[in-house]
Design an enzyme around this catalytic site. Structure first.
Site, PDB file in Angstrom:
ATOM      1  N   ARG A 227       0.858  -1.185   0.000  1.00 49.22           N
ATOM      2  CA  ARG A 227       0.000   0.000   0.000  1.00 49.22           C
ATOM      3  C   ARG A 227       0.895   1.236   0.000  1.00 49.22           C
ATOM      4  NH1 ARG A 227      -3.492  -2.605  -1.672  1.00 49.22           N
ATOM      5  NH2 ARG A 227      -5.435  -3.247  -0.709  1.00 49.22           N
ATOM      6  N   HIS A 275      -1.654   0.925  -9.714  1.00 49.94           N
ATOM      7  CA  HIS A 275      -2.303  -0.081  -8.843  1.00 49.94           C
ATOM      8  C   HIS A 275      -2.879  -1.236  -9.676  1.00 49.94           C
ATOM      9  CE1 HIS A 275      -4.322  -0.659  -4.674  1.00 49.94           C
ATOM     10  NE2 HIS A 275      -4.116  -1.827  -5.264  1.00 49.94           N
TER      11      HIS A 275
HETATM   12  N1  LIG Z   1      -0.940  -3.770  -5.560  1.00 56.64           N
HETATM   13  C1  LIG Z   1      -1.884  -4.664  -5.726  1.00 56.64           C
HETATM   14  O1  LIG Z   1      -2.448  -4.806  -6.809  1.00 56.64           O
HETATM   15  C2  LIG Z   1      -2.235  -5.567  -4.572  1.00 56.64           C
HETATM   16  C3  LIG Z   1      -3.004  -6.710  -4.820  1.00 56.64           C
HETATM   17  C4  LIG Z   1      -3.278  -7.562  -3.768  1.00 56.64           C
HETATM   18  C5  LIG Z   1      -2.775  -7.297  -2.495  1.00 56.64           C
HETATM   19  N2  LIG Z   1      -2.030  -6.182  -2.287  1.00 56.64           N
HETATM   20  C6  LIG Z   1      -1.488  -5.903  -0.928  1.00 56.64           C
HETATM   21  O2  LIG Z   1      -0.739  -7.033  -0.486  1.00 56.64           O
HETATM   22  C7  LIG Z   1      -0.992  -7.210   0.910  1.00 56.64           C
HETATM   23  C8  LIG Z   1      -0.597  -8.597   1.362  1.00 56.64           C
HETATM   24  O3  LIG Z   1      -1.498  -9.565   0.899  1.00 56.64           O
HETATM   25  P1  LIG Z   1      -1.423 -11.098   1.397  1.00 56.64           P
HETATM   26  O4  LIG Z   1      -2.589 -11.791   0.818  1.00 56.64           O
HETATM   27  O5  LIG Z   1      -0.072 -11.655   1.168  1.00 56.64           O
HETATM   28  O6  LIG Z   1      -1.635 -10.887   2.968  1.00 56.64           O
HETATM   29  P2  LIG Z   1      -1.400 -11.948   4.149  1.00 56.64           P
HETATM   30  O7  LIG Z   1      -1.497 -13.336   3.617  1.00 56.64           O
HETATM   31  O8  LIG Z   1      -2.303 -11.545   5.258  1.00 56.64           O
HETATM   32  O9  LIG Z   1       0.124 -11.721   4.577  1.00 56.64           O
HETATM   33  C9  LIG Z   1       0.535 -10.587   5.269  1.00 56.64           C
HETATM   34  C10 LIG Z   1       1.991 -10.781   5.693  1.00 56.64           C
HETATM   35  O10 LIG Z   1       2.450  -9.575   6.300  1.00 56.64           O
HETATM   36  C11 LIG Z   1       2.984  -9.894   7.574  1.00 56.64           C
HETATM   37  N3  LIG Z   1       2.784  -8.789   8.515  1.00 56.64           N
HETATM   38  C12 LIG Z   1       1.641  -8.156   8.850  1.00 56.64           C
HETATM   39  N4  LIG Z   1       1.869  -7.216   9.789  1.00 56.64           N
HETATM   40  C13 LIG Z   1       3.198  -7.266  10.056  1.00 56.64           C
HETATM   41  C14 LIG Z   1       4.040  -6.565  10.939  1.00 56.64           C
HETATM   42  N5  LIG Z   1       3.569  -5.617  11.762  1.00 56.64           N
HETATM   43  N6  LIG Z   1       5.353  -6.883  10.967  1.00 56.64           N
HETATM   44  C15 LIG Z   1       5.837  -7.863  10.166  1.00 56.64           C
HETATM   45  N7  LIG Z   1       5.088  -8.581   9.282  1.00 56.64           N
HETATM   46  C16 LIG Z   1       3.774  -8.276   9.243  1.00 56.64           C
HETATM   47  C17 LIG Z   1       2.214 -11.106   8.036  1.00 56.64           C
HETATM   48  O11 LIG Z   1       2.948 -11.762   9.081  1.00 56.64           O
HETATM   49  P3  LIG Z   1       2.416 -13.121   9.740  1.00 56.64           P
HETATM   50  O12 LIG Z   1       2.636 -14.177   8.679  1.00 56.64           O
HETATM   51  O13 LIG Z   1       3.313 -13.307  10.907  1.00 56.64           O
HETATM   52  O14 LIG Z   1       0.978 -12.915  10.078  1.00 56.64           O
HETATM   53  C18 LIG Z   1       2.145 -11.906   6.736  1.00 56.64           C
HETATM   54  O15 LIG Z   1       3.343 -12.587   6.517  1.00 56.64           O
HETATM   55  C19 LIG Z   1      -2.471  -6.850   1.022  1.00 56.64           C
HETATM   56  O16 LIG Z   1      -2.839  -6.527   2.354  1.00 56.64           O
HETATM   57  C20 LIG Z   1      -2.592  -5.660   0.094  1.00 56.64           C
HETATM   58  O17 LIG Z   1      -2.313  -4.472   0.810  1.00 56.64           O
HETATM   59  C21 LIG Z   1      -1.752  -5.315  -3.294  1.00 56.64           C
END
Ligand SMILES: NC(=O)c1ccc[n+]([C@@H]2O[C@H](COP(=O)([O-])OP(=O)(O)OC[C@H]3O[C@@H](n4cnc5c(N)ncnc54)[C@H](OP(=O)(O)O)[C@@H]3O)[C@@H](O)[C@H]2O)c1
Length: 312
Positions: A227, A275
């Site tokens: 983000r 995006h």
């Molecule tokens: N640009 C785009 O088109 C697009 C598309 C889709 C998604 N996204 C972004 O990508 C993000 C991630 O998606 P995802 O599906 O991979 O999410 P996810 O499966 O929930 O994974 C989030 C990861 O971030 C880690 N994390 C969260 N808070 C943290 C902190 N304070 N310190 C260290 N690590 C932390 C989590 O750790 P744990 O494993 O320990 O819980 C997990 O490994 C989304 O939230 C969105 O913002 C962007």
């Protein structure tokens, strides 16, 4: 299946979702909202992207809320978010594959110095430089969730030296694991290309700032597909101007669309994409949402449940 589904998004095409839901949930009433709900709303399910603040709270009969993306900051940022209603996010193989394509594309572009060659081309300059071998390039991934882990697996065949950072730690073959505050310093100090795939939460907002960027080795590059608000823009621009950060591939921005006068548009070290790193596929995701709706109607939680207290 006579559920009432309301849909709100200014970025998605409602007809695509209406068609997708008509296939998987033919009995449901699908209502597209274009703005604020004026009267009482008896919707069972809300499928949303950036709904106006307060709207979800007005839908007092909601059984579940579905984010149209993997991130949920757009709903949890609503001060009136009804946290007693289950919130589900998109976890979908097509979304994951799309993100990994984007990460591979931009990691290769940053590794091989593409922003510099594009800037040189604009000035008619022929300036070759020998690239490092992938095995000598350290790629650090912040966020080792669904998207971060898949990106690591897709980068591995190129031979990059991979490390990742998460809150609770992870196990992934060939990826060095870092966690927590100390882990953040360690990964930043040992990363040539930093990939941000974190969710936006109170803990991760502004995580890439003057202090943390300074920990990167001189000449490191940044890829942000998490983000926009993960980055303090003025601090990244200062690091780019000082050539401490050599280049940045940015897909997400604190304000979207990225405003016309923003320096990211014209900075020679920055690649801007609007995006589009990975988009939600209506057909694939409507089917999973519909299966979740069946679960909720049967008294079970939806798939891909979010923990509002954790923020992701
Ligand atoms: N640009 C785009 O088109 C697009 C598309 C889709 C998604 N996204 C972004 O990508 C993000 C991630 O998606 P995802 O599906 O991979 O999410 P996810 O499966 O929930 O994974 C989030 C990861 O971030 C880690 N994390 C969260 N808070 C943290 C902190 N304070 N310190 C260290 N690590 C932390 C989590 O750790 P744990 O494993 O320990 O819980 C997990 O490994 C989304 O939230 C969105 O913002 C962007």
């Amino acid at each position: 299946m006579s559920d009432h589904i309301v849909f709100f998004s200014k970025s998605d095409i409602p007809q695509s979702w209406q068609t997708a839901f008509a296939k998987v949930r033919p009995g449901a009433r699908f209502e597209v909202l274009s703005g604020a709900v004026t009267g009482p709303c008896d919707a069972d399910f809300a499928v949303v992207w950036h709904p106006p603040h307060g709207e979800l709270a007005r839908m007092t009969k909601l059984k579940a809320i579905f984010s149209l993306g993997a991130g949920v900051d757009h709903v949890l940022g609503d001060p009136e978010f009804p946290s007693h209603v289950p919130l589900s996010r998109v976890v979908d193989p097509t979304l994951t594959a799309g993100m990994s394509e984007y990460v591979v594309l931009q990691v290769l572009a940053l590794h091989r110095g593409l922003p510099g060659y594009i800037a040189a081309q604009r000035r008619g300059l022929w300036r070759p430089s020998a690239p490092k071998l992938a095995r000598d390039v350290r790629v650090g991934i912040m966020g080792m969730g669904v998207l971060g882990r898949d990106a690591a697996r897709k980068l591995a065949p190129f031979g990059y030296r991979l490390s990742g950072w998460s809150r609770s730690g992870f196990e992934e073959a060939g990826v060095e694991c870092h966690r927590g505050a100390d882990g953040l310093k360690a990964i930043l100090r040992s990363t040539d290309i930093l990939v941000c795939l974190l969710p936006l939460t109170a803990e991760t907002r502004g995580i890439l700032n003057r202090e943390t960027l300074a920990l990167l080795p001189a000449g490191a590059a940044i890829l942000n597909a998490g983000r926009g608000a993960h980055i303090v823009d003025a601090d990244l621009l200062a690091a780019l101007d000082a050539r401490h950060v050599s280049a940045a591939a940015l897909d997400v921005f604190a304000e979207e669309p990225l405003p016309a006068p923003h320096r990211y548009w014209s900075h020679p070290g920055v690649i801007v994409t609007p995006h589009v790193a990975s988009l939600t596929n209506a057909d694939a995701v409507a089917a999973r949402m519909s299966a979740s709706m069946d679960r909720v109607n049967a008294g079970l939680p939806p798939f891909d449940l979010v923990d509002p207290a954790r923020g992701y």
